[in-house]
Every structure is written in C-alpha cells, then in structure tokens.
Design a protein around this motif. Structure first.
Motif, mmCIF file in Angstrom:
data_model
loop_
_atom_site.group_PDB
_atom_site.id
_atom_site.type_symbol
_atom_site.label_atom_id
_atom_site.label_comp_id
_atom_site.label_asym_id
_atom_site.label_seq_id
_atom_site.Cartn_x
_atom_site.Cartn_y
_atom_site.Cartn_z
ATOM 1 N N TYR A 106 0.832 -1.199 0.000
ATOM 2 C CA TYR A 106 0.000 0.000 0.000
ATOM 3 C C TYR A 106 0.871 1.256 0.000
ATOM 4 C CZ TYR A 106 -2.862 3.797 1.756
ATOM 5 O OH TYR A 106 -3.482 5.013 1.913
ATOM 6 N N MET A 107 1.889 1.273 0.881
ATOM 7 C CA MET A 107 2.746 2.452 0.999
ATOM 8 C C MET A 107 3.516 2.717 -0.294
ATOM 9 S SD MET A 107 2.351 3.970 3.828
ATOM 10 C CE MET A 107 1.896 3.816 5.513
ATOM 11 N N VAL A 108 4.061 1.667 -0.896
ATOM 12 C CA VAL A 108 4.814 1.835 -2.146
ATOM 13 C C VAL A 108 3.865 2.255 -3.267
ATOM 14 C CG1 VAL A 108 6.185 0.601 -3.882
ATOM 15 C CG2 VAL A 108 6.661 0.273 -1.458
ATOM 16 N N LYS A 109 2.677 1.706 -3.263
ATOM 17 C CA LYS A 109 1.693 2.039 -4.298
ATOM 18 C C LYS A 109 1.302 3.520 -4.217
ATOM 19 C CE LYS A 109 -2.766 0.332 -5.962
ATOM 20 N NZ LYS A 109 -3.852 -0.607 -5.657
ATOM 21 N N GLU A 110 1.126 4.023 -3.004
ATOM 22 C CA GLU A 110 0.689 5.408 -2.821
ATOM 23 C C GLU A 110 1.835 6.416 -2.943
ATOM 24 O OE1 GLU A 110 -2.506 6.566 -2.318
ATOM 25 O OE2 GLU A 110 -3.076 4.501 -2.777
ATOM 26 N N HIS A 111 3.013 6.076 -2.417
ATOM 27 C CA HIS A 111 4.066 7.087 -2.263
ATOM 28 C C HIS A 111 5.382 6.748 -2.960
ATOM 29 C CE1 HIS A 111 1.464 8.900 0.754
ATOM 30 N NE2 HIS A 111 1.372 7.724 1.345
ATOM 31 N N ASN A 112 5.478 5.632 -3.669
ATOM 32 C CA ASN A 112 6.721 5.180 -4.326
ATOM 33 C C ASN A 112 7.852 5.064 -3.303
ATOM 34 O OD1 ASN A 112 5.461 4.989 -6.789
ATOM 35 N ND2 ASN A 112 5.968 7.094 -7.350
ATOM 36 N N LYS A 116 9.135 9.882 3.862
ATOM 37 C CA LYS A 116 8.576 10.923 4.739
ATOM 38 C C LYS A 116 7.066 11.018 4.548
ATOM 39 C CE LYS A 116 12.682 13.723 5.282
ATOM 40 N NZ LYS A 116 13.324 15.011 5.063
ATOM 41 N N ALA A 117 6.619 10.919 3.291
ATOM 42 C CA ALA A 117 5.183 10.946 3.027
ATOM 43 C C ALA A 117 4.512 9.696 3.581
ATOM 44 C CB ALA A 117 4.934 11.062 1.523
ATOM 45 N N MET A 118 5.219 8.568 3.520
ATOM 46 C CA MET A 118 4.672 7.330 4.089
ATOM 47 C C MET A 118 4.480 7.466 5.597
ATOM 48 S SD MET A 118 6.804 4.316 2.259
ATOM 49 C CE MET A 118 7.063 4.214 0.517
ATOM 50 N N ALA A 119 5.420 8.139 6.256
ATOM 51 C CA ALA A 119 5.320 8.317 7.708
ATOM 52 C C ALA A 119 4.129 9.190 8.079
ATOM 53 C CB ALA A 119 6.612 8.915 8.243
ATOM 54 N N ARG A 120 3.746 10.122 7.194
ATOM 55 C CA ARG A 120 2.614 11.011 7.468
ATOM 56 C C ARG A 120 1.281 10.415 7.026
ATOM 57 N NH1 ARG A 120 6.393 14.794 5.364
ATOM 58 N NH2 ARG A 120 5.314 14.674 3.358
ATOM 59 N N ASP A 121 1.309 9.260 6.344
ATOM 60 C CA ASP A 121 0.081 8.648 5.820
ATOM 61 C C ASP A 121 -0.832 8.215 6.962
ATOM 62 O OD1 ASP A 121 -1.686 6.463 4.701
ATOM 63 O OD2 ASP A 121 -0.658 7.126 2.885
ATOM 64 N N LYS A 123 -2.682 5.604 7.080
ATOM 65 C CA LYS A 123 -2.652 4.143 7.272
ATOM 66 C C LYS A 123 -1.442 3.699 8.102
ATOM 67 C CE LYS A 123 -5.980 2.562 4.463
ATOM 68 N NZ LYS A 123 -6.758 1.377 4.418
ATOM 69 N N ASN A 124 -0.583 4.654 8.441
ATOM 70 C CA ASN A 124 0.579 4.352 9.280
ATOM 71 C C ASN A 124 0.108 4.287 10.736
ATOM 72 O OD1 ASN A 124 3.071 4.075 10.407
ATOM 73 N ND2 ASN A 124 3.823 6.083 9.821
ATOM 74 N N TYR A 125 -0.601 3.191 11.081
ATOM 75 C CA TYR A 125 -1.231 3.054 12.389
ATOM 76 C C TYR A 125 -0.219 3.014 13.533
ATOM 77 C CZ TYR A 125 -5.288 1.708 9.605
ATOM 78 O OH TYR A 125 -6.305 1.689 8.706
ATOM 79 N N TYR A 126 0.925 2.378 13.283
ATOM 80 C CA TYR A 126 1.920 2.214 14.341
ATOM 81 C C TYR A 126 2.853 3.406 14.453
ATOM 82 C CZ TYR A 126 0.231 -2.542 14.242
ATOM 83 O OH TYR A 126 -0.573 -3.637 14.285
ATOM 84 N N GLN A 127 2.603 4.448 13.677
ATOM 85 C CA GLN A 127 3.393 5.677 13.684
ATOM 86 C C GLN A 127 4.873 5.390 13.486
ATOM 87 O OE1 GLN A 127 2.355 7.771 17.255
ATOM 88 N NE2 GLN A 127 0.339 8.330 16.488
ATOM 89 N N ASP A 128 5.169 4.586 12.465
ATOM 90 C CA ASP A 128 6.559 4.284 12.132
ATOM 91 C C ASP A 128 7.244 5.529 11.587
ATOM 92 O OD1 ASP A 128 6.305 1.628 12.836
ATOM 93 O OD2 ASP A 128 5.662 1.015 10.830
ATOM 94 N N PHE A 151 5.201 -6.996 -8.366
ATOM 95 C CA PHE A 151 4.376 -5.902 -7.866
ATOM 96 C C PHE A 151 4.769 -4.578 -8.526
ATOM 97 C CE2 PHE A 151 3.984 -2.519 -4.603
ATOM 98 C CZ PHE A 151 2.606 -2.410 -4.594
ATOM 99 N N ILE A 152 6.065 -4.303 -8.617
ATOM 100 C CA ILE A 152 6.554 -3.075 -9.254
ATOM 101 C C ILE A 152 6.194 -3.058 -10.741
ATOM 102 C CG2 ILE A 152 8.656 -1.793 -9.855
ATOM 103 C CD1 ILE A 152 7.871 -1.457 -6.961
ATOM 104 N N ALA A 153 6.321 -4.225 -11.397
ATOM 105 C CA ALA A 153 5.967 -4.313 -12.815
ATOM 106 C C ALA A 153 4.488 -4.027 -13.013
ATOM 107 C CB ALA A 153 6.337 -5.683 -13.353
ATOM 108 N N SER A 154 3.637 -4.537 -12.144
ATOM 109 C CA SER A 154 2.191 -4.282 -12.270
ATOM 110 C C SER A 154 1.873 -2.803 -12.028
ATOM 111 C CB SER A 154 1.410 -5.168 -11.313
ATOM 112 O OG SER A 154 1.625 -4.780 -9.976
#
Length: 161
Positions: A106-112, A116-121, A123-128, A151-154
């Motif tokens: 999900y994170m790679v799909k949304e933010h490549n 930093k953007a993944m950390a602010r998402d 869906k980052n429930y555990y606040q990584d 996954f990357i190819a798709s």
C-alpha cells in the motif's frame, strides 16, 4: 551483648580432622589420575597442557586442524567433512507477515520511495518513522524479491495505461 554459641565454635581448631589427608584429597581432585600409561609417563609437570599434548603429537582441540574449503567451490554437501558442513551458512528463511506485505505494498503504491510521506500517511497506524518504514520495505524486498518485482511491474503497467 555476647556472641552466639555457633559463631564462637567456628574459630576453634578441629583436632578430629586430619589436615594431611584433606590436602591430598584436594590435590587428587586438582590433578586426576591419567589411565593411559604412555601419556602418564610422557607428561611433564612443568609444561602447559597444550605444550605437553603437542610434544606427544596430539592436539588440544579441533580448531585449525582441518582445512576449511571455500563453500562456493564445493556444491556437493554429502562429500564434505562434518566441520565444513557445519560452517556453511544456510538459506535466509526470514519472511514477512501478510499484514506487513499488504502495508508495504500500500505504501509503495501510494508514495513510491517517499518515506517521509509514508510516515505522514493515515494508514501508518503504528506511527513508524521514515527509517522504520524504509527498513520494512527493504525487508520485504529481501524476503520476497520475485513478488516485489512482479508488484513493481504491475504498478508500472497501471501507470502507463
């Protein structure tokens, strides 16, 4: 206040114990009796254990006795000695849980690769932190390289449409 009877008796000399026998008993425990007559006769009290064994042509341990071959050079494990087989490194069997793979996908799909953007998402429930997310993505890449490549190819095929 006086001392108890037990503490007074501790300092007294015990005439019933034979100190000479006690010393010999302790010495026997320190230096055990060697059964083999050849080793007993060849043993030198003034040398160390290692020196005595080397003089007799024996070794103290197995370390350094057998040459260890290159693990990449030999592929047939049945013909290897036990020490070499034990020193070979096994496959990496670490895997990611299904929750972790879904999270990473999900994170790679949304933010490549923007950690930093993944950390602010949301869906980052555990606040990584970004570093923790990066470590999770790298773990997923290492554990499931074929699945990650597919996954990357798709993702790239979806973007080109």
């Amino acid at each position: 206040m006086g001392k108890t009877k037990k503490s007074r008796n501790r300092s007294k000399f015990n005439y019933n114990k034979d100190k000479k026998k006690l010393k010999t008993k302790i010495r026997r425990k320190e230096k055990p009796h060697i059964e083999c007559p050849q080793i007993r006769n060849a043993w030198d009290e003034h040398k160390t254990v290692k020196q005595n064994l080397q003089d007799m042509g024996l070794s103290l341990g197995t370390k350094g006795m057998l040459p260890i071959k290159n693990k990449k050079a030999s592929t047939n494990l049945e013909s290897l000695p036990m020490e070499v087989e034990a020193s070979l490194r096994g496959e990496d069997r670490t895997t990611c849980s299904t929750d972790m793979t879904e999270y990473v996908q999900y994170m790679v799909k949304e933010h490549n690769e923007d950690y930093k953007a993944m950390a602010r998402d949301e869906k980052n429930y555990y606040q990584d932190t970004p570093k923790q997310i990066k470590r999770k993505v790298e773990l997923y890449k290492r554990c499931h390289p074929k699945e990650y490549a597919a996954f990357i190819a798709s993702l790239q095929s979806q973007k080109s449409m």
